[in-house]
Motif scaffolding. Structure first.
Motif, PDB file in Angstrom:
ATOM      1  N   LEU A 176      16.616 -12.772  54.762  1.00 27.12           N
ATOM      2  CA  LEU A 176      16.263 -11.927  55.902  1.00 27.12           C
ATOM      3  C   LEU A 176      17.404 -10.974  56.265  1.00 27.12           C
ATOM      4  O   LEU A 176      17.186  -9.790  56.518  1.00 27.12           O
ATOM      5  CB  LEU A 176      15.893 -12.787  57.107  1.00 27.12           C
ATOM      6  CG  LEU A 176      14.490 -13.389  57.085  1.00 27.12           C
ATOM      7  CD1 LEU A 176      14.369 -14.511  58.115  1.00 27.12           C
ATOM      8  CD2 LEU A 176      13.432 -12.317  57.344  1.00 27.12           C
ATOM      9  N   TRP A 179      17.648  -8.409  53.487  1.00 29.59           N
ATOM     10  CA  TRP A 179      16.534  -7.464  53.631  1.00 29.59           C
ATOM     11  C   TRP A 179      16.845  -6.436  54.733  1.00 29.59           C
ATOM     12  O   TRP A 179      16.640  -5.237  54.540  1.00 29.59           O
ATOM     13  CB  TRP A 179      15.264  -8.239  53.975  1.00 29.59           C
ATOM     14  CG  TRP A 179      14.143  -7.376  54.462  1.00 29.59           C
ATOM     15  CD1 TRP A 179      13.231  -6.691  53.700  1.00 29.59           C
ATOM     16  CD2 TRP A 179      13.816  -7.075  55.827  1.00 29.59           C
ATOM     17  NE1 TRP A 179      12.359  -5.993  54.506  1.00 29.59           N
ATOM     18  CE2 TRP A 179      12.700  -6.212  55.815  1.00 29.59           C
ATOM     19  CE3 TRP A 179      14.359  -7.461  57.045  1.00 29.59           C
ATOM     20  CZ2 TRP A 179      12.122  -5.727  56.981  1.00 29.59           C
ATOM     21  CZ3 TRP A 179      13.792  -6.983  58.216  1.00 29.59           C
ATOM     22  CH2 TRP A 179      12.689  -6.125  58.187  1.00 29.59           C
ATOM     23  N   SER A 194      12.719  -7.745  48.274  1.00 28.51           N
ATOM     24  CA  SER A 194      13.217  -8.933  48.978  1.00 28.51           C
ATOM     25  C   SER A 194      12.135  -9.533  49.859  1.00 28.51           C
ATOM     26  O   SER A 194      11.959 -10.758  49.910  1.00 28.51           O
ATOM     27  CB  SER A 194      14.438  -8.575  49.832  1.00 28.51           C
ATOM     28  OG  SER A 194      15.529  -8.188  49.024  1.00 28.51           O
ATOM     29  N   ALA A 195      11.389  -8.675  50.568  1.00 24.80           N
ATOM     30  CA  ALA A 195      10.324  -9.157  51.452  1.00 24.80           C
ATOM     31  C   ALA A 195       9.230  -9.856  50.661  1.00 24.80           C
ATOM     32  O   ALA A 195       8.746 -10.928  51.046  1.00 24.80           O
ATOM     33  CB  ALA A 195       9.747  -7.993  52.245  1.00 24.80           C
ATOM     34  N   ARG A 199       8.129 -13.882  50.904  1.00 28.06           N
ATOM     35  CA  ARG A 199       6.780 -14.341  51.248  1.00 28.06           C
ATOM     36  C   ARG A 199       6.150 -15.186  50.147  1.00 28.06           C
ATOM     37  O   ARG A 199       5.201 -15.931  50.406  1.00 28.06           O
ATOM     38  CB  ARG A 199       5.884 -13.143  51.572  1.00 28.06           C
ATOM     39  CG  ARG A 199       6.295 -12.405  52.847  1.00 28.06           C
ATOM     40  CD  ARG A 199       5.224 -11.409  53.268  1.00 28.06           C
ATOM     41  NE  ARG A 199       5.648 -10.676  54.454  1.00 28.06           N
ATOM     42  CZ  ARG A 199       6.196  -9.481  54.449  1.00 28.06           C
ATOM     43  NH1 ARG A 199       6.433  -8.886  53.294  1.00 28.06           N
ATOM     44  NH2 ARG A 199       6.539  -8.886  55.565  1.00 28.06           N
ATOM     45  N   TRP A 234      12.172  -7.581  61.178  1.00 29.18           N
ATOM     46  CA  TRP A 234      11.141  -8.139  60.301  1.00 29.18           C
ATOM     47  C   TRP A 234       9.792  -8.200  61.023  1.00 29.18           C
ATOM     48  O   TRP A 234       8.751  -7.860  60.457  1.00 29.18           O
ATOM     49  CB  TRP A 234      11.577  -9.529  59.862  1.00 29.18           C
ATOM     50  CG  TRP A 234      10.594 -10.311  59.062  1.00 29.18           C
ATOM     51  CD1 TRP A 234       9.681 -11.222  59.532  1.00 29.18           C
ATOM     52  CD2 TRP A 234      10.422 -10.291  57.631  1.00 29.18           C
ATOM     53  NE1 TRP A 234       8.963 -11.768  58.493  1.00 29.18           N
ATOM     54  CE2 TRP A 234       9.395 -11.220  57.321  1.00 29.18           C
ATOM     55  CE3 TRP A 234      11.040  -9.586  56.606  1.00 29.18           C
ATOM     56  CZ2 TRP A 234       8.977 -11.451  56.017  1.00 29.18           C
ATOM     57  CZ3 TRP A 234      10.621  -9.821  55.295  1.00 29.18           C
ATOM     58  CH2 TRP A 234       9.604 -10.740  55.015  1.00 29.18           C
ATOM     59  N   THR A 237       7.637  -5.085  61.153  1.00 29.08           N
ATOM     60  CA  THR A 237       7.005  -4.572  59.935  1.00 29.08           C
ATOM     61  C   THR A 237       5.511  -4.883  59.980  1.00 29.08           C
ATOM     62  O   THR A 237       5.101  -5.882  60.577  1.00 29.08           O
ATOM     63  CB  THR A 237       7.627  -5.186  58.666  1.00 29.08           C
ATOM     64  OG1 THR A 237       7.440  -6.603  58.693  1.00 29.08           O
ATOM     65  CG2 THR A 237       9.113  -4.880  58.593  1.00 29.08           C
TER      66      THR A 237
END
Length: 261
Positions: A176, A179, A194-195, A199, A234, A237
């Motif tokens: 995180l 990112w 990265s995201a 996930r 985050w 988003t």
């Protein structure tokens, strides 16, 4: 555990399951008949597995522990209890062999007074209503009787899962922050990679618990300034508002919608 979105059954699956269910009924609707029909129903099982894999969190994760690959089709309500639900689409979940064969097995605890099931079905319940993940130590606490029974039956606090969640917590915090640094310096491609990787990680319940902490007014005190800032970014988003199955998997096939079995 995290919620999974139940997809509608395909027309073909409805036909296959209706046919098998009618045969079970005609042959007496015993558990032996149900097991025999299930063993022979390769086409129906393949169709069920395809849909369950599209629903699965991460990369084909078990819908109970989120750690191992979902290799088994689990009858949430055991077919020995209700043979006529053997081919009910809403009674199928994807589980690893350990959760399915070593822990849940034939268990299906119900409330003595109401008769309601005391296990969390992640396709119809939000596990967060019944479970609290102590994210920094990797253990679950039951918030309700259903949560407590689910911890027991699914073995959610077994040693390997607790350690795995703790490791996922450490990794998630690092990713995180990484990112967020990529976002701030304009490396949007790197940030997206990265995201997506985060996930797809096992233990999606850890990321969900961190997102919950990130929404609290004392997030910086609990998590530190850097991680709290990363989480707040985050959460802004688009996919953070609806993270379940947010990352498409290339192996998934499309299906025409139809009424559920």
């Amino acid at each position: 555990m995290i919620p999974v979105q139940r997809l509608p059954a395909t027309d073909r699956l409805v036909r296959l399951c209706d046919s098998r269910t009618e045969k079970i009924r005609e042959l007496g609707a015993t558990s032996k008949v149900a097991r025999d029909e299930w063993r022979l129903a390769e086409s129906a099982k393949n169709e069920i597995r395809t849909l369950l894999e599209k629903m699965a969190p991460g990369v084909l994760r078990c819908m109970y522990c989120l750690d191992n690959m979902g290799t088994d089709i689990d009858h949430f309500e055991p077919l020995s209890r209700t043979p006529l639900r053997t081919f009910c689409w809403h009674n199928h979940l994807l589980a690893c062999s350990r959760c399915n064969s070593n822990y849940k097995r034939e268990e299906y605890p119900c409330d003595d007074e109401t008769g309601q099931c005391l296990l969390i079905d992640p396709s119809s319940d939000d596990p967060a209503d019944h479970l609290e993940l102590l994210v920094t130590i990797g253990e679950y606490e039951g918030k309700t009787r259903k949560g407590e029974e689910s911890i027991r039956v699914f073995g959610l606090n077994r040693e390997d899962l607790v350690q795995g969640r703790f490791d996922a917590y450490v990794t998630s915090c690092d990713v995180l922050n990484s990112w967020h640094r990529k976002v701030r310096r304009g490396d949007l491609t790197g940030a997206a990679l990265s995201a997506a990787a985060l996930r797809r990680e096992p233990f999606g319940d850890v990321l969900r618990a961190l997102e919950k902490l990130g929404r609290l007014p004392y997030a910086a005190t609990a998590l530190g300034d850097e991680l709290a800032d990363s989480l707040q970014a985050w959460l802004r988003t688009p996919t953070a508002a609806n993270p379940i199955n947010a990352v498409p998997r290339p192996h998934a096939k499309s299906h025409d919608p139809s009424p559920a079995v």
